[in-house]
Every structure is written in structure tokens, then in C-alpha cells.
Scaffold this active site. Structure first.
Site, PDB file in Angstrom:
ATOM      1  N   GLY A 154      -4.524  52.975  37.429  1.00  0.00           N
ATOM      2  CA  GLY A 154      -3.693  53.422  36.303  1.00  0.00           C
ATOM      3  C   GLY A 154      -3.755  54.935  36.248  1.00  0.00           C
ATOM      4  N   ARG A 155      -3.897  55.481  35.037  1.00  0.00           N
ATOM      5  CA  ARG A 155      -3.890  56.946  34.884  1.00  0.00           C
ATOM      6  C   ARG A 155      -5.072  57.604  35.606  1.00  0.00           C
ATOM      7  NH1 ARG A 155      -2.141  55.258  29.277  1.00  0.00           N
ATOM      8  NH2 ARG A 155      -4.242  54.420  29.273  1.00  0.00           N
ATOM      9  N   ILE A 156      -6.294  57.094  35.387  1.00  0.00           N
ATOM     10  CA  ILE A 156      -7.474  57.723  35.996  1.00  0.00           C
ATOM     11  C   ILE A 156      -7.514  57.441  37.495  1.00  0.00           C
ATOM     12  CG2 ILE A 156     -10.008  57.790  35.983  1.00  0.00           C
ATOM     13  CD1 ILE A 156      -9.826  57.042  32.946  1.00  0.00           C
ATOM     14  N   THR A 235     -16.733  54.144  37.190  1.00  0.00           N
ATOM     15  CA  THR A 235     -16.691  55.083  36.055  1.00  0.00           C
ATOM     16  C   THR A 235     -15.892  54.463  34.907  1.00  0.00           C
ATOM     17  OG1 THR A 235     -14.729  56.177  36.943  1.00  0.00           O
ATOM     18  CG2 THR A 235     -16.843  57.187  37.488  1.00  0.00           C
ATOM     19  N   ARG A 237     -16.308  50.748  33.062  1.00  0.00           N
ATOM     20  CA  ARG A 237     -17.249  50.149  32.113  1.00  0.00           C
ATOM     21  C   ARG A 237     -18.319  49.390  32.893  1.00  0.00           C
ATOM     22  NH1 ARG A 237     -15.596  53.230  28.985  1.00  0.00           N
ATOM     23  NH2 ARG A 237     -14.523  52.895  27.010  1.00  0.00           N
ATOM     24  N   GLU A 266     -26.262  50.349  28.495  1.00  0.00           N
ATOM     25  CA  GLU A 266     -26.408  51.802  28.370  1.00  0.00           C
ATOM     26  C   GLU A 266     -27.259  52.074  27.134  1.00  0.00           C
ATOM     27  OE1 GLU A 266     -22.563  53.706  28.369  1.00  0.00           O
ATOM     28  OE2 GLU A 266     -22.125  52.998  30.377  1.00  0.00           O
ATOM     29  N   HIS A 285     -22.872  58.349  31.511  1.00  0.00           N
ATOM     30  CA  HIS A 285     -21.557  58.171  30.875  1.00  0.00           C
ATOM     31  C   HIS A 285     -20.970  59.515  30.423  1.00  0.00           C
ATOM     32  CE1 HIS A 285     -18.978  54.909  28.757  1.00  0.00           C
ATOM     33  NE2 HIS A 285     -18.231  55.989  29.018  1.00  0.00           N
TER      34      HIS A 285
HETATM   35  P1  NAP Z   1      -4.940  52.602  32.452  1.00  0.00           P
HETATM   36  O1  NAP Z   1      -4.005  53.721  32.753  1.00  0.00           O
HETATM   37  O2  NAP Z   1      -4.507  51.551  31.499  1.00  0.00           O
HETATM   38  O3  NAP Z   1      -5.356  51.936  33.849  1.00  0.00           O
HETATM   39  C1  NAP Z   1      -6.046  50.742  33.937  1.00  0.00           C
HETATM   40  C2  NAP Z   1      -5.585  50.026  35.183  1.00  0.00           C
HETATM   41  O4  NAP Z   1      -6.342  48.818  35.311  1.00  0.00           O
HETATM   42  C3  NAP Z   1      -4.119  49.624  35.144  1.00  0.00           C
HETATM   43  O5  NAP Z   1      -3.488  50.120  36.290  1.00  0.00           O
HETATM   44  C4  NAP Z   1      -4.128  48.097  35.159  1.00  0.00           C
HETATM   45  O6  NAP Z   1      -3.051  47.636  35.977  1.00  0.00           O
HETATM   46  C5  NAP Z   1      -5.474  47.800  35.787  1.00  0.00           C
HETATM   47  N1  NAP Z   1      -6.010  46.503  35.357  1.00  0.00           N
HETATM   48  C6  NAP Z   1      -6.194  46.050  34.096  1.00  0.00           C
HETATM   49  N2  NAP Z   1      -6.664  44.797  34.119  1.00  0.00           N
HETATM   50  C7  NAP Z   1      -6.780  44.454  35.414  1.00  0.00           C
HETATM   51  C8  NAP Z   1      -7.190  43.280  36.078  1.00  0.00           C
HETATM   52  N3  NAP Z   1      -7.553  42.184  35.406  1.00  0.00           N
HETATM   53  N4  NAP Z   1      -7.191  43.277  37.432  1.00  0.00           N
HETATM   54  C9  NAP Z   1      -6.783  44.372  38.121  1.00  0.00           C
HETATM   55  N5  NAP Z   1      -6.366  45.511  37.542  1.00  0.00           N
HETATM   56  C10 NAP Z   1      -6.359  45.542  36.197  1.00  0.00           C
HETATM   57  O7  NAP Z   1      -6.317  53.148  31.881  1.00  0.00           O
HETATM   58  P2  NAP Z   1      -7.045  54.536  32.206  1.00  0.00           P
HETATM   59  O8  NAP Z   1      -6.632  55.559  31.215  1.00  0.00           O
HETATM   60  O9  NAP Z   1      -6.902  54.825  33.655  1.00  0.00           O
HETATM   61  O10 NAP Z   1      -8.552  54.126  31.843  1.00  0.00           O
HETATM   62  C11 NAP Z   1      -9.193  53.058  32.528  1.00  0.00           C
HETATM   63  C12 NAP Z   1     -10.559  52.752  31.936  1.00  0.00           C
HETATM   64  O11 NAP Z   1     -11.464  53.805  32.253  1.00  0.00           O
HETATM   65  C13 NAP Z   1     -10.610  52.674  30.415  1.00  0.00           C
HETATM   66  O12 NAP Z   1     -10.248  51.372  29.948  1.00  0.00           O
HETATM   67  C14 NAP Z   1     -12.057  52.979  30.111  1.00  0.00           C
HETATM   68  O13 NAP Z   1     -12.802  51.788  30.034  1.00  0.00           O
HETATM   69  C15 NAP Z   1     -12.531  53.764  31.317  1.00  0.00           C
HETATM   70  N6  NAP Z   1     -12.899  55.157  30.993  1.00  0.00           N
HETATM   71  C16 NAP Z   1     -14.178  55.587  31.213  1.00  0.00           C
HETATM   72  C17 NAP Z   1     -14.525  56.894  30.931  1.00  0.00           C
HETATM   73  C18 NAP Z   1     -15.922  57.401  31.150  1.00  0.00           C
HETATM   74  O14 NAP Z   1     -16.379  58.250  30.384  1.00  0.00           O
HETATM   75  N7  NAP Z   1     -16.617  56.980  32.190  1.00  0.00           N
HETATM   76  C19 NAP Z   1     -13.574  57.789  30.416  1.00  0.00           C
HETATM   77  C20 NAP Z   1     -12.282  57.328  30.226  1.00  0.00           C
HETATM   78  C21 NAP Z   1     -11.949  56.007  30.502  1.00  0.00           C
HETATM   79  P3  NAP Z   1      -2.335  46.209  35.722  1.00  0.00           P
HETATM   80  O15 NAP Z   1      -2.085  46.111  34.259  1.00  0.00           O
HETATM   81  O16 NAP Z   1      -1.111  46.267  36.578  1.00  0.00           O
HETATM   82  O17 NAP Z   1      -3.311  45.185  36.221  1.00  0.00           O
END
Ligand code: NAP
Length: 327
Positions: A154-156, A235, A237, A266, A285
Site C-alpha cells: 500500500g502506501r508504505i 515494520t 504490526r 511490545e 517501534h
Molecule cells: P495501506 O496503504 O492501507 O496498505 C496496506 C496494504 O496491505 C494494502 O495494500 C492492502 O492491500 C494490504 N493488505 C491488507 N490486508 C491484506 C491481506 N489480508 N493480505 C494481503 N494484503 C493485505 O496502509 P499503510 O499506510 O501502508 O500502513 C500499513 C500498516 O503499517 C498500518 O496498518 C500500520 O499497522 C503499520 N504502520 C507501522 C508503523 C510503525 O511505526 N512501525 C508506522 C505506520 C504504519 P489489499 O487491500 O489489496 O489487500
């Protein structure tokens, strides 16, 4: 109106709420609020500015159904019962986009740290073990041209794919439920099955949301399908991987290394064997922890709070169904 914030805010952020005539109270203790404390403080306020992993569950929402808005200072909302909030008519806000680059940079940092055993080697110097030059000691893995696999592009995931493509000329494969056309078009990313992702990735980086579908998906079975020379990065969850299975996979040589910004639980216990492994890098984290990104996250949270208190649609809303429309 009254806003409760679950951490102390920088003055400039607090001021931007006070300038609109609102009263801000903050939780300033250096510990998480208990569920009872979170409920009690929220009951006395109109809006919740939630920083950290406060459980916004059915119990809390039933007690605090008066809240006009709950604004999370995070993009992830796995700690929130979104359906229940929607039933109560409470809009939930988050902070998408502004933290993508910083979090992807953390994954990029972990990949290089693991590949070259950087954190381990630093610890060895502190222990007085620099030693003499041995051409076959401290060897890492070259990243140039290796295949990057992304679970949840997705975005990240997109930002990480772009960095790895341009820095190390890494071909990108990914597994999502739907196509990411931008990544396919701009980065030549190829969507594969989950098994192909496991089997073909030299570096496998997790960026999916935590959900019932993704919880524990990287278990013993999944690690056993990965290359013995591969690196696992998470990175997103910690609950998406099984930490005991990850440790076993590393000990048994099913995978080569691992880099985690998120662990389960955590904080990670200081005696966790993963912390002592040469090809493992663990961070506490800090994915989005840059000055610039944290300020942007707080600004977006302020925008959500102000919109919610004014009865307007939240600009960054995870449950648009609350307005009777899906986007
Ligand atoms: P995003 O843009 O919504 O991207 C998430 C991606 O995961 C989407 O492309 C989605 O595609 C895919 N996905 C969701 N469920 C799935 C599944 N069952 N199987 C396969 N792919 C799946 O979110 P983001 O902004 O990139 O953030 C992602 C996550 O990073 C957040 O939810 C958060 O938990 C984590 N995060 C961690 C930190 C940190 O400090 N370490 C910071 C920011 C975010 P589809 O819907 O097409 O499956």
C-alpha cells in the site's frame, strides 16, 4: 468544547486546539492509561485525541458513546472496534500518508542493518571484540539485484519498493488481495500468490494492516517455505508474525536474518534470544519517529478533532459509513 489527549502534546499543537476555544487536558504520566482511566477521562470530555495503543473496544465505546470524535495519531487502527464506533455514530480519524516515507525508511534501514549485521557488529565493538582482520569474518549479504517481496503493498510498501528499486536495483514482487496498479506501472512490481512471495523473495517485508486475516500469518509453516538466504522484515504490526516460530526458523537456518520494528508483545523482553542473534536487528517501534513526521501526524489529528467538534466530516476518516456513505 473539551478534548482529552492521551499524551503530553508539543505546545504549538496544543495551542492550535486552544486557539479554536477548546479546553485541552493531557495525560502526562509516563505510563499507559488503564482502560478504566481512559474511560473516566473520556467521559469528562467531548473528543479523544488518542496517541499510543489505547484499546478502543466495545466496552469503552458503550461507556463513551457521547464522544463527538476519536482522532488517532496513527495510520493503523487495529486497536479500535471500528464497526462498533460506526454503530454509535462516532467518527474515527487516522493519519494516512504523512508517515509513509519515514516508516518505509525504517524498513530500508533494517534491511541494510540485517544484511550487513550492523547492529550486531556495533555491539561486538562495545564488547571489545573488534579483533584482527579476517577476510571471511563478519560477512553479510549483498542486496544489489536481489528480489524484494512485499506483503501488503500500500502506501508504505510503495515507498519501500521505490527505495529498493532505485538504491539496489531490486525487482519487486508483492502479495495483496487486489492489484496495486501504480506499483505495477511505475516500479514494474509483479503480483504473485502468497506461496510464490515466500518462495521467491530474498527480502520479504511486511506492510499489511493487522486483521483477522493477517494475524499470525508468518508462522512456522510460512517460514519453512522461504529461502535459507532470505531476510524477513516487519515494520507493520508484531502480531502478524509468530515470534517463537521466527526464532526457530532463524535457529534452524530456514531463513538467514530478520529485522523488526514491531514485536509481539511490545516492549520485547530484554532477554529475548532474538536480541542476541548476529543477523537480527530490533528497533523499539520507531517507524514514524522523525520530528517532521510526528508533527505532521499531530497536525492531521488536530484537523480531525476540529472537524469532528464542528460537526463536519473528518478529512481523514476510517469509518466513512458513519456519514451514511462509503467512499
Ligand atoms: P495501506 O496503504 O492501507 O496498505 C496496506 C496494504 O496491505 C494494502 O495494500 C492492502 O492491500 C494490504 N493488505 C491488507 N490486508 C491484506 C491481506 N489480508 N493480505 C494481503 N494484503 C493485505 O496502509 P499503510 O499506510 O501502508 O500502513 C500499513 C500498516 O503499517 C498500518 O496498518 C500500520 O499497522 C503499520 N504502520 C507501522 C508503523 C510503525 O511505526 N512501525 C508506522 C505506520 C504504519 P489489499 O487491500 O489489496 O489487500
Amino acid at each position: 468544547m473539551k478534548i482529552f489527549v492521551t499524551r503530553a502534546l508539543p505546545e504549538i499543537i496544543k495551542q492550535s486546539l486552544a486557539n479554536e476555544g477548546h479546553i485541552v487536558s493531557e495525560w502526562t504520566e509516563k505510563r499507559d492509561l488503564s482502560p478504566a482511566e481512559l474511560t473516566d477521562y473520556s467521559l469528562a470530555n467531548d473528543a479523544l485525541f488518542s496517541i499510543g495503543k489505547n484499546q478502543i473496544d466495545k466496552h469503552f465505546l458503550t461507556a463513551c458513546s457521547h464522544l463527538r470524535v476519536i482522532a488517532l495519531c496513527s495510520v493503523g487502527y487495529d486497536h479500535v472496534d471500528v464497526d462498533e464506533a460506526t454503530k454509535f455514530g462516532i467518527p474515527i480519524g487516522n493519519t494516512p500518508g504523512v508517515l509513509s516515507k519515514a516508516t518505509a525508511d525504517t524498513a530500508f534501514l533494517l534491511i541494510q542493518n540485517v544484511a550487513r549485521k550492523a547492529i550486531y557488529n556495533h555491539k561486538e565493538i562495545l564488547r571489545g571484540n573488534w579483533g584482527f582482520f579476517d577476510p571471511m569474518a563478519n560477512l553479510g549479504i549483498e542486496l544489489h539485484g536481489k528480489t524484494l517481496g512485499i506483503y501488503g503493498l500500500g502506501r508504505i510498501g510503495f515507498e519501500l519498493a521505490r527505495s529498493c528499486r532505485y538504491a539496489f536495483d531490486m525487482p519487486v514482487i508483492y502479495y495483496n488481495r487486489s492489484h496495486n496498479e501504480r506499483a505495477e506501472h511505475e516500479l514494474n512490481a509483479r503480483r504473485v500468490s502468497f506461496d510464490e512471495l515466500l518462495q521467491q523473495s530474498d527480502v520479504l517485508s511486511v506492510h499489511a494492516n493487522l486483521s483477522e486475516e493477517t494475524e499470525g500469518i508468518f508462522d512456522r509453516h510460512a517460514f519453512s517455505k522461504m529461502k535459507a538466504s532470505s531476510i524477513f522484515i516487519n515494520t507493520a504490526r508484531g502480531a502478524i508474525h509468530n515470534e517463537t516460530d521466527l526464532q526457530l526458523a532463524l535457529e534452524e537456518g530456514q531463513i538467514w536474518g530478520a529485522g523488526l520494528d514491531v514485536t509481539h508483545p511490545e516492549p520485547m523482553a530484554p532477554g529475548n534470544p532474538l536480541l542476541a542473534m548476529p543477523t537480527v536487528a530490533i528497533l523499539p517501534h520507531i517507524g514514524s519517529a522523525t520530528i517532521e513526521t510526528r508533527m505532521k501526524m499531530m497536525q492531521l489529528t488536530v484537523e480531525n478533532i476540529l472537524a469532528g467538534l464542528n460537526g463536519q466530516r473528518l478529512p481523514y476518516c476510517v469509518n466513512p459509513k458513519v456519514y451514511g456513505v462509503e467512499h
